[in-house]
Design an enzyme around this catalytic site. Structure first.
Site, PDB file in Angstrom:
ATOM      1  N   ASP A  90       0.803  -1.007  -0.071  1.00 62.22           N
ATOM      2  CA  ASP A  90      -0.029   0.107   0.023  1.00 62.22           C
ATOM      3  C   ASP A  90       1.040   1.373  -0.029  1.00 62.22           C
ATOM      4  O   ASP A  90       2.087   1.283   0.385  1.00 62.22           O
ATOM      5  CB  ASP A  90      -0.937   0.052   1.273  1.00 62.22           C
ATOM      6  CG  ASP A  90      -1.902   1.157   1.584  1.00 62.22           C
ATOM      7  OD1 ASP A  90      -2.316   1.616   0.740  1.00 62.22           O
ATOM      8  OD2 ASP A  90      -1.771   1.958   2.493  1.00 62.22           O
ATOM      9  N   GLY A 132      -5.246   2.946  -3.323  1.00 61.52           N
ATOM     10  CA  GLY A 132      -6.542   3.568  -3.429  1.00 61.52           C
ATOM     11  C   GLY A 132      -6.481   4.795  -4.570  1.00 61.52           C
ATOM     12  O   GLY A 132      -7.449   5.167  -4.937  1.00 61.52           O
ATOM     13  N   ASP A 164      -1.944  -0.879   6.089  1.00 62.69           N
ATOM     14  CA  ASP A 164      -2.254  -0.155   7.347  1.00 62.69           C
ATOM     15  C   ASP A 164      -3.784   0.137   7.544  1.00 62.69           C
ATOM     16  O   ASP A 164      -4.126   0.504   8.544  1.00 62.69           O
ATOM     17  CB  ASP A 164      -1.617   1.311   7.387  1.00 62.69           C
ATOM     18  CG  ASP A 164      -2.267   2.444   6.419  1.00 62.69           C
ATOM     19  OD1 ASP A 164      -2.391   2.096   5.288  1.00 62.69           O
ATOM     20  OD2 ASP A 164      -2.494   3.472   6.841  1.00 62.69           O
ATOM     21  N   ASP A 190      -0.156   5.152   0.926  1.00 61.84           N
ATOM     22  CA  ASP A 190      -0.241   6.002   1.805  1.00 61.84           C
ATOM     23  C   ASP A 190      -0.409   5.527   3.232  1.00 61.84           C
ATOM     24  O   ASP A 190      -1.212   4.706   3.624  1.00 61.84           O
ATOM     25  CB  ASP A 190      -1.354   7.071   1.781  1.00 61.84           C
ATOM     26  CG  ASP A 190      -1.322   7.659   0.490  1.00 61.84           C
ATOM     27  OD1 ASP A 190      -0.637   9.045   0.495  1.00 61.84           O
ATOM     28  OD2 ASP A 190      -1.984   7.618  -0.477  1.00 61.84           O
ATOM     29  N   ASN A 202      -8.925  -1.411   3.925  1.00 56.79           N
ATOM     30  CA  ASN A 202      -9.031  -1.499   2.580  1.00 56.79           C
ATOM     31  C   ASN A 202      -7.975  -2.287   2.057  1.00 56.79           C
ATOM     32  O   ASN A 202      -8.127  -2.956   1.140  1.00 56.79           O
ATOM     33  CB  ASN A 202      -9.051  -0.322   1.644  1.00 56.79           C
ATOM     34  CG  ASN A 202      -7.897   0.602   1.959  1.00 56.79           C
ATOM     35  OD1 ASN A 202      -7.387   0.511   3.025  1.00 56.79           O
ATOM     36  ND2 ASN A 202      -7.349   1.182   0.732  1.00 56.79           N
ATOM     37  N   LYS A 224      -8.374  -4.997  -3.786  1.00 57.09           N
ATOM     38  CA  LYS A 224      -6.703  -5.277  -3.883  1.00 57.09           C
ATOM     39  C   LYS A 224      -6.664  -6.787  -3.892  1.00 57.09           C
ATOM     40  O   LYS A 224      -5.631  -7.193  -4.417  1.00 57.09           O
ATOM     41  CB  LYS A 224      -6.218  -4.466  -2.631  1.00 57.09           C
ATOM     42  CG  LYS A 224      -6.194  -2.983  -2.546  1.00 57.09           C
ATOM     43  CD  LYS A 224      -5.330  -2.335  -1.503  1.00 57.09           C
ATOM     44  CE  LYS A 224      -5.238  -1.248  -1.555  1.00 57.09           C
ATOM     45  NZ  LYS A 224      -4.419  -0.456  -0.723  1.00 57.09           N
TER      46      LYS A 224
END
Length: 286
Positions: free
Chosen positions: A26, A61, A237, A28, A240, A214
């Site tokens: 991921d 995302g 984190d 962010d 999602n 994902k």
């Protein structure tokens, strides 16, 4: 899931069946620190992983435009590399952004969600064609924030002026954390049956095609690359990122991750400001 149109990579060595061959990361709150940067240490470890023939997949995302600068920084913008955008709505050829597979929403989906957000006093924007669209006359703070992070221009278009043939990668409902939390509890179950709904940050609720997440995207790539679950590692984190944990053998949560993600993790690494990604890869993959 539709057949994935990717060039098949051959010759994957199997002599070490427990070796990690693909790492999905991921952006962010995970790869990026609070200044939205990749630290030198993290970059060095990722380069070492690539030299060890480990596939590095950025799974975010964000739209492709918001991922591209980091693909370039990590030299992942070359043919044979892939990335996942919009929480699994699109798998891209990382070298040019072309869609290899996508699961999209149409104008009827947009109208339906817009009507609900107007009634509940929520902001809404839609992503499509590397643009952010909003029908809100007063553009919300979080819409502007998303545009900044993803390097994407905002287009104000009243609903009755939207092209009827337009397709969207996702719709993003936004509001202050507490208010959004209270609204989520009131969402009818039919919405969860028709769409994939993910809380990507405390202030965003994302609406995706039912087949988009994902985990499904990573699974499609792994099948094409002839990789098993135990050869896949993922790092995230937020909730999602939970679908990634369903398809990976090694699942790492950041120290700054949600409690739910940590409860499902193989291990917890340090936070995104203390090179947690580098530490996790060194421990589990290198």
């Amino acid at each position: 899931m539709a057949k994935l149109l990717l060039p098949l990579k051959m010759g994957i060595k199997k002599e070490n069946c427990m070796a990690i061959k693909l790492i999905a990361i991921d952006l962010d709150g995970t790869l990026l620190n609070t200044h939205h940067q990749i630290s030198d240490n993290v970059q060095n470890v990722l380069q070492q992983a690539q030299r060890n023939n480990i596939h590095i997949i950025l799974a975010s995302g964000r739209p492709y435009s918001g991922i591209q600068p980091y693909l370039q920084q990590l030299a992942l913008d070359k043919p044979g590399n892939y990335c996942i955008s919009n929480n699994g709505s699109v798998i891209h050829d990382a070298s040019n952004g072309n869609h290899l597979i996508d699961f999209l929403l149409d104008i009827d989906d947009y109208k339906k969600i817009y009507a609900q957000t107007e009634e509940l006093d929520l902001s809404l924007h839609a992503l499509g064609d590397n643009k952010i669209f909003t029908a809100n006359k007063i553009i919300g703070f979080y819409t502007t924030h998303e545009a900044y992070l993803s390097n994407t221009l905002i287009h104000y278009v009243p609903m009755n002026e939207m092209p009827t043939n337009i397709l969207f990668t996702k719709l993003m409902i936004s509001s202050e954390e507490n208010y959004l939390s209270s609204i989520i509890k009131k969402i009818p179950s039919s919405y969860f049956q028709q769409y994939t709904l993910v809380r990507s940050t405390p202030y965003f609720l994302e609406v995706l095609n039912k087949n988009a997440n994902k985990g499904l995207a990573i699974q499609a790539l792994a099948q094409q690359l002839d990789l098993h679950k135990y050869e896949i590692m993922c790092i995230g984190d937020q909730n999602n990122d939970l679908p990634m944990f369903d398809v990976a053998g090694t699942c790492i949560a950041m120290e700054n991750a949600t409690d739910e993600l940590k409860s499902r993790a193989t291990g917890v690494t340090s936070c995104n400001d203390t090179d947690g990604v580098a530490r996790a890869i060194e421990k589990y993959a290198l």
